[in-house]
Design an enzyme around this catalytic site. Structure first.
Site, PDB file in Angstrom:
ATOM      1  N   GLY A   1      89.258  54.340  15.455  1.00 16.63           N
ATOM      2  CA  GLY A   1      90.547  54.620  16.057  1.00 16.63           C
ATOM      3  C   GLY A   1      90.422  55.474  17.308  1.00 16.63           C
ATOM      4  N   SER A   2      91.458  56.265  17.577  1.00 18.97           N
ATOM      5  CA  SER A   2      91.632  56.940  18.868  1.00 18.97           C
ATOM      6  C   SER A   2      90.558  57.969  19.199  1.00 18.97           C
ATOM      7  CB  SER A   2      92.998  57.630  18.896  1.00 18.97           C
ATOM      8  OG  SER A   2      94.029  56.704  18.702  1.00 18.97           O
ATOM      9  N   VAL A   3      89.698  58.286  18.263  1.00 19.13           N
ATOM     10  CA  VAL A   3      88.672  59.289  18.513  1.00 19.13           C
ATOM     11  C   VAL A   3      87.790  58.922  19.708  1.00 19.13           C
ATOM     12  CG1 VAL A   3      86.880  58.330  17.006  1.00 19.13           C
ATOM     13  CG2 VAL A   3      87.079  60.814  17.258  1.00 19.13           C
ATOM     14  N   VAL A   4      87.732  57.628  20.073  1.00 21.54           N
ATOM     15  CA  VAL A   4      86.845  57.180  21.144  1.00 21.54           C
ATOM     16  C   VAL A   4      87.506  57.219  22.521  1.00 21.54           C
ATOM     17  CG1 VAL A   4      85.715  55.640  19.488  1.00 21.54           C
ATOM     18  CG2 VAL A   4      87.468  54.722  21.016  1.00 21.54           C
TER      19      VAL A   4
END
Length: 707
Positions: free
Chosen positions: A390-393
């Protein structure tokens, strides 16, 4: 007349005496000549052997009558970063067997039967072949078997044994063994596994006092059998790290089949213990040590004299970067977090590392079976479980767009709004229907975790001019472009950690039919990565753009006189795999955004719960919409570093397949991990005084570029 016959008789007698006397010297001379010729032949043969071939024959005699016996030594131990023993050696009384020169199957058969009177061994691993070999080792039983095989007398010797085995396998009732015979057969099998003058354990552990006494008392009738010592691996800090540390094969198992030739070429025996997995396997040449050597004089099958030539050298020790106290706490926290997850959660994984030198300070993980609710330790899940994070990247996504030039530090503002292409609508978590449309720059897009912003960056990098409802006709090469930037940070490629079994993650299809997924890729909801990759990615941001190879080994060390850590023989130097080509202004946009995730002022910031952590941290949270066997789930992740100004530690974690409405589990776990780190590994007072712990170093000074 009488006188006449008397004279004649006397004359004949006189003549016979003269004749006999004449024959004696001739016979004696002939005999002397024969003896002389024999002596000459003997002298010639001795000269032939002594002068012409003396050296060769002397070497042959020496080779036959004198040889070298080898014995194993203790493996090196494994220590944590503070010098605490993680893997030691536990000593056991053992019964061993050294196979003599020219010892044949009948000799070992007799010895095995005698030894079996005093020693009981486990027979659970006794195979059909073991039983058959033992059965045929008796000459009387072998003859009985041969009598039932037509034409065996005319068979080649190489085929005889195969025919005997085939007969026994076809007539299993013919070689049933009693309980005692099975015990003796197991002993015989272990003896048979030894090479000439190599030593194997008959019973490595669990030898009773009675067995020791009885075997010792009868050693005279047990050629080759010895009472000695064996070692097994011991784990003073428990087994939570065992999946990383690896295992060692037992004497019974010996060399692994897939590497037996390789090990034999390196001087191993078939029944030697070797590292089977992970650190034990990775550093086998260091841990194994060197075998002792004993000069042995033999006569036939008997050992006449033994003289120790070399006492052997215990294996060198490994010192790891892992802090055992912190590791134990980390594993406990991960397990607790998973225990409260419920639903169809499949595990929780965490990596804590130093961003400046690649030291892994702790690595923990658990797997969970949703059907049985059983939780099992699996720290290796952090390097081989691929998870849609998810958005961690998004920090890597923004960095790639800055490097690609589609946005700049001076001009990066876009409008967060729902994106509709090809009849599909995708939006940010806080702006599903366009009611919260707002202008955001790159830093703010990270702060509020804007999916819309990331999708617009992907379309710009593909050269696609977006307008609502347009058909998405980008070039599929956009997948390669996005992944290329992600790879520079360590996402989607192996990190190079010094453990076998690391995976690269999973990349979705990049065909034209999947163009819509390029937008999902931009905000982390398509490809899958490992937790160690997320840790390397965040470390690269934290240290100023250096992708450093993570490692668990710190140094190779000898052994001190008291059995502890000795002098350093070799140490690991940080290795830079690549450097991110970004300007300081570009990096600042990313780091400011990560700081604002926790400490920003925007209403929609995603990491506000972390702002109580001291020293203060920078982070990127992640939420991915996932499925497990048709059930809609959510995967939570987190990548962070602290302190925000001079990073000393990175914490990365992943919690796949939580209940769809799960919230904040990732941040709650992160808070506990940071508290444990500052309490256990590094005191916050060292930061205030301007010093750093032994786990810290300046990457620009210590890291070496990869060749």
């Amino acid at each position: 007349m009488k006188n006449f016959f008397s004279r004649v008789t006397q004359h004949r007698t006189s003549r016979n005496k003269t004749s006999t006397t004449a024959q004696i010297p001739f016979r004696m001379n002939f005999l002397f000549i024969i003896v002389g010729l024999l002596f000459a032949a003997l002298i010639a043969q001795l000269a032939y052997l002594q002068i012409l071939h003396g050296t060769q024959l002397k070497a042959e005699v020496s080779r036959t009558d004198s040889t070298v016996e080898t014995n194993n030594v203790q493996r090196g131990m494994i220590f944590d970063s503070t010098g605490r023993v993680l893997v030691g050696n536990k000593t056991h009384q053992a019964i061993s067997y050294t196979k003599g020169v020219n010892v044949m199957a009948p000799d070992m058969y007799r010895t095995a039967n005698r030894l079996g009177k005093y020693l009981k061994v486990p027979t659970d691993s006794l195979t059909r072949r073991n039983r058959a070999d033992y059965f045929l080792a008796s000459s009387s039983r072998e003859k009985q078997v041969e009598s039932n095989i037509p034409g065996i007398k005319n068979a080649a010797q190489s085929d005889v044994n195969n025919k005997e085995l085939q007969y026994l396998y076809a007539h299993p009732a013919a070689f049933k063994l009693s309980k005692q015979q099975k015990n003796d057969a197991m002993i015989y099998a272990r003896m048979s596994g030894a090479y000439s003058l190599s030593t194997t354990y008959i019973k490595e552990t669990g030898v009773t006092g009675k067995e020791l006494a009885e075997v010792g008392e009868h050693l005279g009738e047990l050629p080759g059998v010895k009472v000695g010592t064996s070692w097994t691996r011991d784990y003073p800090y428990g087994s939570s790290l065992k999946s990383i540390l690896g295992t060692v094969s037992s004497e019974k198992i010996g060399l692994p089949d897939n590497k037996v030739n390789q090990y034999l070429a390196q001087g191993y025996s078939r029944n030697d213990s070797v590292g089977q997995s992970y650190l034990e396997q990775q550093y086998e040449p260091v841990l194994r040590g060197s075998k002792s050597q004993t000069d042995v004089e033999v006569s036939g099958t008997k050992i006449m004299k033994e003289v120790k030539r070399y006492g052997g050298q215990k294996g060198d020790n490994l010192q790891l970067t892992i802090n055992a106290g912190f590791q134990k706490k980390l594993q406990s926290l991960v397990r607790q977090a998973e225990g409260g997850a419920g639903g169809v959660s499949t595990g929780t994984y965490a990596v804590v590392m130093n961003p400046n030198n690649g030291n892994i300070i702790g690595m923990a993980g658990v797997d969970r079976n949703p059907s049985t609710q059983k939780i099992t330790n699996n720290a290796l899940g952090a390097i081989n479980n691929s998870i849609t994070m998810g958005s961690v990247v998004k920090g890597a996504m923004v960095s790639g767009a800055l490097m690609d030039g589609v946005i700049t530090p001076e001009n990066s503002t876009l409008t967060d709004m729902p994106i509709t292409v090809g009849g599909t609508k995708k939006a940010s978590w806080f702006n599903k229907n366009g009611g919260a449309n707002m202008a955001v720059n790159a830093s703010t897009a990270l702060e509020v975790s804007s999916n819309s912003y990331m999708m617009q960056l992907a379309m710009k990098e593909a050269g696609f001019h977006y307008h609502e409802g347009a058909a998405l006709n980008m070039n599929p090469n956009i997948f390669n472009k996005l992944r290329g930037y992600f790879n520079q940070f360590g996402l989607g490629v192996k990190t190079g950690i010094d453990l076998p079994g690391e995976t690269t993650g999973l990349a979705g299809s990049s065909s034209r039919a999947h163009l819509g997924n390029a937008l999902d890729e931009a905000y982390g909801n398509y490809d899958a990565y490992t937790t160690i990759q997320v840790a390397q990615y965040m470390s690269t941001i934290a240290n100023g753009g250096y992708r450093i190879q993570p490692h668990i080994l710190s140094s190779i060390r000898g052994t001190s006189k008291n059995g502890g850590l000795g002098a350093v023989k070799d140490s690991v130097t940080p290795t830079v795999l690549n450097h991110i080509d970004m300007t300081s202004a570009q990096r600042k946009m990313v780091t400011e955004g990560l700081y604002d995730v926790v400490h920003g002022t925007n209403t929609w910031k995603t990491g506000g719960e972390l702002d109580t952590i001291k020293p203060e941290i920078s982070a990127k949270t992640g939420t991915a919409q996932t499925f497990y066997k048709g059930t809609e789930t959510v995967t939570l992740s987190l990548a962070s570093y602290a302190p925000s100004t001079h990073p000393q530690v990175v914490v990365a974690l992943a919690m796949p397949n939580l209940d769809y409405n799960a919230e904040d589990n990732n941040m709650k776990l992160a808070k506990s991990i940071y508290q444990a780190y500052w309490d256990t590994v590094q005191s916050t007072s060292t930061l205030k005084s301007g010093t750093s712990s032994s786990n810290s170093s300046n990457v620009q000074q210590t890291a070496q570029p990869q060749q």
